[in-house]
Design an enzyme around this catalytic site. Sequence first.
Site, PDB file in Angstrom:
ATOM      1  N   LYS A 275      -5.299   8.089   9.468  1.00  0.00           N
ATOM      2  CA  LYS A 275      -6.375   8.354   8.523  1.00  0.00           C
ATOM      3  C   LYS A 275      -7.019   9.713   8.789  1.00  0.00           C
ATOM      4  O   LYS A 275      -6.916  10.253   9.900  1.00  0.00           O
ATOM      5  CB  LYS A 275      -7.457   7.264   8.655  1.00  0.00           C
ATOM      6  N   ARG A 349      -2.069  -6.042   4.558  1.00  0.00           N
ATOM      7  CA  ARG A 349      -1.177  -6.944   3.830  1.00  0.00           C
ATOM      8  C   ARG A 349      -0.015  -7.400   4.715  1.00  0.00           C
ATOM      9  O   ARG A 349       0.536  -8.490   4.501  1.00  0.00           O
ATOM     10  CB  ARG A 349      -0.685  -6.266   2.554  1.00  0.00           C
TER      11      ARG A 349
END
Length: 498
Positions: A275, A349
């Site tokens: 990130k 996920r």
Amino acid sequence: MQFTTTNAKVSAIESDCLIVGLAVDQEFGPALQALDEASDGAFSRLAERNDLPRQAGKTTILHDVAGISASRVLVAGLGKLEKLDGIVFVKAVQAAGKALRQSQATSACCLMDDAPVQGRDAAWKARHAALALAHADYIYQATKKPKDHAAPATESVSFPAGNGIDTELGIANAIAAGIQRCRDLGDLPPNICTPVYMAEVAESMAAEHDGLEVEILDEDQMAELNMNALLAVGQGSTNPSRLIRLSWKGGKEGDAPAAMVGKGVTFDTGGISIKPRDLMEQMKFDMCGAATTIGVMEAVARLKLPLNVEGVVAAVENMPDGKAYRPGDVITAMNGKTIEVHNTDAEGRMILADAIYWTGQKLKPAVTVDIATLTGACVVALGHHAAGIMTQDDELAEELLAAGTEAADRGWRLPLWDDYQEQIETPFADMKNLGGMPAGSITAGCFLSRFADGQRWAHIDIAGAAWQWGKPESASGRPVGMLVQWLADRAGGWDALG
């Protein structure tokens, strides 16, 4: 914070602070009218000079008002009457609670139950006023102790006695404990709140509450079950991953449980797909789905809800390392389906895939809801006001939406049409873990749906609801309120508590 009731006359209530509400263009309600009479018209004179707040969120504290036993009177604006719904009411009480928390008062009496809130009775107003005041009183203290001159916490709040009010305050006390548990976990720094730490919290809760059971799976046990998608995310970290299960068997023996599955990424660097630097410190909040699940189980145990409930947490840390999983890797999940990794920052996920499938296979739930700070796209779509709800089960969607409205903890349904499934197709595996920019929240839900086969299932994306992006604020504790209400509805409503 302790909640009690009182039968005392308003002007004679012995308290550090009385809390009353006042709307735009509204005559004084019963409580404020009684205070005005006892003070020889002091409040009427202030209102004539426009010195009392009426706009929603505005507050004023008056000290030592003649004729009133309480030391202070806190007047909170309620805004326009035609807009005074449950959400506006809760926000107004939270504003009053923040003003109270900044004062020197340690006790209060909340008299806002006479506010003309659309479609809400006195019992609802008492419960949600109590929750709003508890929420506003929260201050993080785990690694920062209050200064000697800091304002004290509010120790007790009383409410006017009435039919069923004590029961409502008991419900509020249990839900408030669950919300605080969620916020405490969310606010902790990632060097403290690791996957192992969360497992220890679950174990301590099970020891504290009779009837609450815990099961912890370590990495070796998960490897035996082929939970490779979950384990892949955590393999770059020195903090070992855990699967946590909290079980409450308050319903009939043999009844299929309602299950929750929470995303618990205790810190998310993004892994190899790292990130940006800005706001990475807020990625400690990436376990707020897990914190919500644990908080709901806290409330369920305190309420002794007559329902079988399972809370499952997939707890990992996503770090870059020589052992970390990579873009281009193909991972075989527990259900045998293969996943091509396109972005290691689409890790939530991955861990939920195995946790949802394990929940379905192991626990055989009647219904499963997963809760996850899953996508920034959901923040773009809904901001911080509503969680995103996705399911192909219309009845389940309505249950969750209704629970959110009742709990003043709203959700909004997003489509989960099969049309979106093609965005996660790839020639190299059964699916890829990223669907591209268009409808990013929805394609994440589509990915999860492939691991919920045969389950009555919904996905709640709380990336915008769990905390305020870019602001130095605590975790919100949402959607604990929505989910506790949903479970109570499934148990037969609050009257089923006995």
